[in-house]
Each structure stands twice: as C-alpha cells, then as structure tokens.
Write an enzyme that holds these catalytic residues in place. Structure first.
Site, mmCIF file in Angstrom:
data_model
loop_
_atom_site.group_PDB
_atom_site.id
_atom_site.type_symbol
_atom_site.label_atom_id
_atom_site.label_comp_id
_atom_site.label_asym_id
_atom_site.label_seq_id
_atom_site.Cartn_x
_atom_site.Cartn_y
_atom_site.Cartn_z
ATOM 1 N N HIS A 22 -11.428 1.166 0.911
ATOM 2 C CA HIS A 22 -11.132 2.144 1.970
ATOM 3 C C HIS A 22 -12.277 2.102 2.980
ATOM 4 C CE1 HIS A 22 -9.280 5.921 3.504
ATOM 5 N NE2 HIS A 22 -10.526 6.191 3.861
ATOM 6 N N HIS B 90 2.848 14.422 0.330
ATOM 7 C CA HIS B 90 2.109 15.657 0.065
ATOM 8 C C HIS B 90 3.092 16.818 0.007
ATOM 9 C CE1 HIS B 90 -2.019 14.277 0.141
ATOM 10 N NE2 HIS B 90 -1.794 13.604 1.248
ATOM 11 N N HIS C 57 -5.128 -0.413 6.169
ATOM 12 C CA HIS C 57 -4.829 0.477 7.302
ATOM 13 C C HIS C 57 -5.838 0.408 8.453
ATOM 14 C CE1 HIS C 57 -7.604 2.857 4.914
ATOM 15 N NE2 HIS C 57 -6.668 3.307 4.098
ATOM 16 N N GLY D 85 -2.375 12.226 5.366
ATOM 17 C CA GLY D 85 -1.343 11.321 4.895
ATOM 18 C C GLY D 85 0.051 11.728 5.312
ATOM 19 N N ASN E 249 -5.230 6.107 -6.906
ATOM 20 C CA ASN E 249 -5.849 7.435 -6.774
ATOM 21 C C ASN E 249 -4.909 8.538 -7.239
ATOM 22 O OD1 ASN E 249 -4.246 6.885 -4.507
ATOM 23 N ND2 ASN E 249 -5.406 8.269 -3.191
ATOM 24 N N ARG F 76 1.850 8.815 -6.674
ATOM 25 C CA ARG F 76 1.302 10.066 -7.208
ATOM 26 C C ARG F 76 1.406 10.259 -8.718
ATOM 27 N NH1 ARG F 76 -1.756 10.474 -2.918
ATOM 28 N NH2 ARG F 76 -0.755 11.283 -1.042
ATOM 29 N N HIS G 211 0.834 -1.208 0.000
ATOM 30 C CA HIS G 211 0.000 0.000 0.000
ATOM 31 C C HIS G 211 0.866 1.254 0.000
ATOM 32 C CE1 HIS G 211 -3.945 1.843 1.753
ATOM 33 N NE2 HIS G 211 -3.235 2.774 1.137
ATOM 34 N N ASP H 117 1.215 2.668 3.675
ATOM 35 C CA ASP H 117 0.317 3.761 3.263
ATOM 36 C C ASP H 117 1.129 5.045 3.044
ATOM 37 O OD1 ASP H 117 -1.933 5.097 2.480
ATOM 38 O OD2 ASP H 117 -2.815 5.279 4.479
ATOM 39 N N HIS I 58 1.489 5.238 -2.241
ATOM 40 C CA HIS I 58 1.008 6.216 -3.218
ATOM 41 C C HIS I 58 2.222 6.907 -3.838
ATOM 42 C CE1 HIS I 58 -3.123 5.927 -1.535
ATOM 43 N NE2 HIS I 58 -2.464 5.715 -0.409
#
Length: 428
Positions: free
Chosen positions: A186, A316, A239, A331, A102, A72, A68, A312, A70
């Site tokens: 989720h 950002h 999560h 996040g 996502n 981006r 898991h 996770d 991200h």
C-alpha cells in the site's frame, strides 16, 4: 435482477463478436456449450434442444480478472462475504478475483489461506487469496510466506496498511523471489498523509477538509521501487492515483526493475470534484485526485506504464459511511460498475474495446500468473458477454454486494454486462 443458475443444459451463443484476449484474435462464430463445457466453436451451429442466446451486436470475451478486492471474510461478514462478493463480481463480468488479507483476523497463515479456499470451492467464481506480508499486518515480522504460498496464496500484501519499515519490505522482496511472486505494498507515507481526508489542493481548501498530498503516495512508491531495484524482487503498485507516481513507475520500468501497476475505475473516471457535496461514499484511499492526475492515469494505462485495471472493491456498512466525513471509512464498492465506468472514460480518450478487454483480462492474469487459455474446445466456459449498446442507470437493485457504499448510484451508462459463465454456472 439477474439470477445465478446452474449451467447444466445445452446452450449456443450466436451472432456475437468473439474477442479472445489470450490468443489476441477476434472472429464471428457460434459457441456451443454443453453442461458448462465448450463443445464446439464454428459457424452456424445447430443442436437440437439447445437454448440459443442471440449475441447480435454484443461481444463475447473471457471472464474478467480482478487483482484487488476486499470480501471482508472472516470478521466483517456484515459488510461482505466471499459468497456475496462472488455474486457482485459476476454482475460486473468477473470470473476470477484476488482478495486482500486485511480481514479480522488478517489472512497471515497457511491455515487462513486454506480456510478461504475451502469456502471458495463451491462458489461460482475462482477466488485467489493474497496473504499478508507481516504477521497480523503489524509491519514488524514477516508472516509465514512459504506456508501461505504452498497453501494457495498468489501474492503477499498488507494492503490498507503500508509496510513502513523499509528493511521489512526488503526482506519480503528478497524472500518472495524464491516463489516468483510479487509484493504488493500500500503506497502511502502515513506521516505525509497525516489527517488528510481527500486530495490536497484547491478542492480540499474550498471544502475546508484536511488534505492528503500526492507526494504521500509518490514518495512511498519511490522508496518501494528503490528497494525493489536493489533486491531484484517483483513489486506491484496498487491503486495508482497521481501523475507523480506514473512518472516514477515509468522511470523504473525503463531501468528494468520488475514493477507492475494497477489503476482503479474510480480513479480513471472521477476527479476530486466528486466530493464537492461531501459524499463520504467517494472517500477512498488513496484519494481521488485532480483532472491532471486523471489524465496522467489514462495516458499511463494507454502507454503501458500502468498495466491493468483493478477494482479495489471495498464494502462498508451504512454506519461506516453515514457519519461525519472525517470519521467515515475509506473505500467504495466497485465490481458492478468497473467495466461501464472504465469503458465510458477510456473510449472518450481513444482506447479500443480490445485494449479495454485486455486491461480487464490478460494483463492482470499475467501479473499474478493466473493461467487462462481463452476460448478452446473442451474447456469450461469462462465467458463474459458485453452489450455495448445497452443504456442503463445504476440503481440499488443492480448491487449484489452486501454493501451499498458507492457514489455512482443514479449514474447513466452506455454499456453493460449481459451475461457471465463460470465454473458450471451462468449469471443473467
């Protein structure tokens, strides 16, 4: 700082304890690697012109697997790319990372899966795309699941956005059975979450912040598990954050439902007291909860109710985080600190290094069917070397992600990742 280099020379790993989680064995031997390939595993290897890496008091194990993360890309390359995410992963001991869909636009088609895999082909780790459950992650119409799976997707998820329509989730679970893949939803009831910014409880009241109750997670998990039981499909709970959720997963596992679950290092390590100074870098979804929840997560992992640890990792930008707390994005980055955070809290609670390694390697790989063979002659070196005696302080220079949104800067640790080998590269 560590550097990525081509593993195109002869190298001998000496004096380390080898822990092979895929064969469930441990032993002391040397490993001879030539041009990125394991050539020999035996005692007292001596090869002319080989570089010797002294692994005394270190553990040699397999590269970690993250279910898991991200990265981006596409759409938010200012926060992370699959290239910078790969370096961040290697810094944390990972050689295999599953990335969530996502992005902007979402990964919801065979073409987008192929795009990511083409981009990942030359990277030093293995990237496994997870496709969206629904088109554009809108929760209304199933995406091209068969096409994405045939193109290389390893699971489906609308992560970050719960599938609120139970009938859509039912169809996803029924359809995914044809491919023997899990659906990852989720787990959050958005109406119960409302405008919640952190765990609802004493700390949220004291800080004057809107609360997100634990039942926002557990009621959605109850719905999802009920639908999974009805359809016979595979479901994976991401999560997990609350004691109520752990208890529900236990009940449905005992009923024989095909359910697996993960927990993040930050939910294992921290409590909602981490937000007492309004540090927006600790604002995550689901929120970090109480010490009662944390204890339940640890016990759930140790008992097998929760199957593995996943980061996770959620990069950002500064603008996303350095703003009013209610406006800040949810996040934190997590790849670089995942092992050290987990090792510290789990060993304090009685877990062995062998168990912890399993939660980072064989357990997650089994959930998504990622085939790993451990240490064998003739295989590509897929290795993580861990130093359990290394005291260090987590600083910005230890971050290889494009983003720096972590509440753990300045944290002191007692274990570290010494070296990682993957796909003909090493990171040291």
């Amino acid at each position: 700082m560590k550097k990525l280099k081509k593993n195109d020379k002869k190298m001998i790993l000496k004096n380390g304890l080898i822990i092979d989680p895929y064969k469930n064995i441990k032993y002391y031997k040397d490993i001879f690697i030539d041009n990125g390939i394991i050539k020999d595993i035996s005692k007292d290897i001596d090869v002319k012109d080989a570089t010797v890496i002294d692994c005394k008091k270190k553990i040699i194990t397999c590269g970690f697997v993250d279910l898991h993360a991200h990265f981006r890309e596409p759409g938010h390359e200012n926060k992370e790319t699959i290239e910078t995410g790969s370096l961040s992963a290697m810094a944390g001991g990972y050689t295999d990372v599953c990335i969530m869909p996502n992005t902007d636009p979402p990964i919801d088609s065979p073409e987008s899966i192929k795009f990511l895999l083409d981009r990942a082909a030359l990277l030093p780790i293995n990237i496994y795309p997870i496709g969206a459950i629904t088109k554009a992650q809108r929760g209304k119409e199933l995406a091209e699941i068969a096409g994405m799976i045939s193109s290389g997707a390893i699971a489906i998820s609308d992560d970050g956005l719960p599938v609120e329509n139970g009938n859509v989730l039912r169809f996803a679970l029924e359809y995914s059975k044809m491919f023997d893949i899990p659906v990852i939803n989720h787990a959050e009831d958005v109406c119960l979450r409302a405008d919640g910014l952190m765990n609802e409880g004493f700390m949220s009241t004291m800080l004057g912040l809107d609360g997100n109750p634990d039942i926002a997670e557990s009621t959605m998990i109850y719905r999802d598990l009920s639908i999974a039981e009805y359809t016979g499909g595979k479901i994976h709970i991401p999560h997990v954050s609350s004691a109520k959720s752990v208890e529900l997963i236990r009940q449905y596992k005992e009923k024989g439902v095909s359910v697996t679950a993960e927990v993040t290092p930050h939910h294992l390590y921290a409590t909602d007291k981490i937000l007492e100074n309004y540090n927006s870098n600790a604002k995550v979804a689901p929120p970090i909860r109480t010490d009662v929840d944390r204890d339940a997560l640890i016990k759930g992992l140790q008992s097998g109710i929760i199957d593995c640890i996943a980061t996770d990792h959620a990069p950002h930008s500064i603008e996303d985080k350095e703003c009013d707390f209610d406006q800040a994005s949810c996040g934190m980055i997590g790849l670089e600190t995942a092992f050290s955070l987990s090792y510290e809290i789990l060993t304090k609670n009685g877990s062995s290094i062998e168990e912890i390694i399993n939660w980072f390697t064989s357990k997650p790989s089994h959930i998504l069917g990622i085939k790993k063979n451990g240490f064998s002659i003739g295989l590509e070196a897929d290795i993580c070397i861990i130093d359990l005696d290394k005291k260090w302080t987590f600083k910005r220079e230890n971050i290889y992600s494009k983003s720096y949104n972590t509440p753990f800067l300045g944290q002191k640790f007692n274990s570290s990742i010494y070296m990682v080998m993957s796909k003909g590269y090493y990171f040291k």
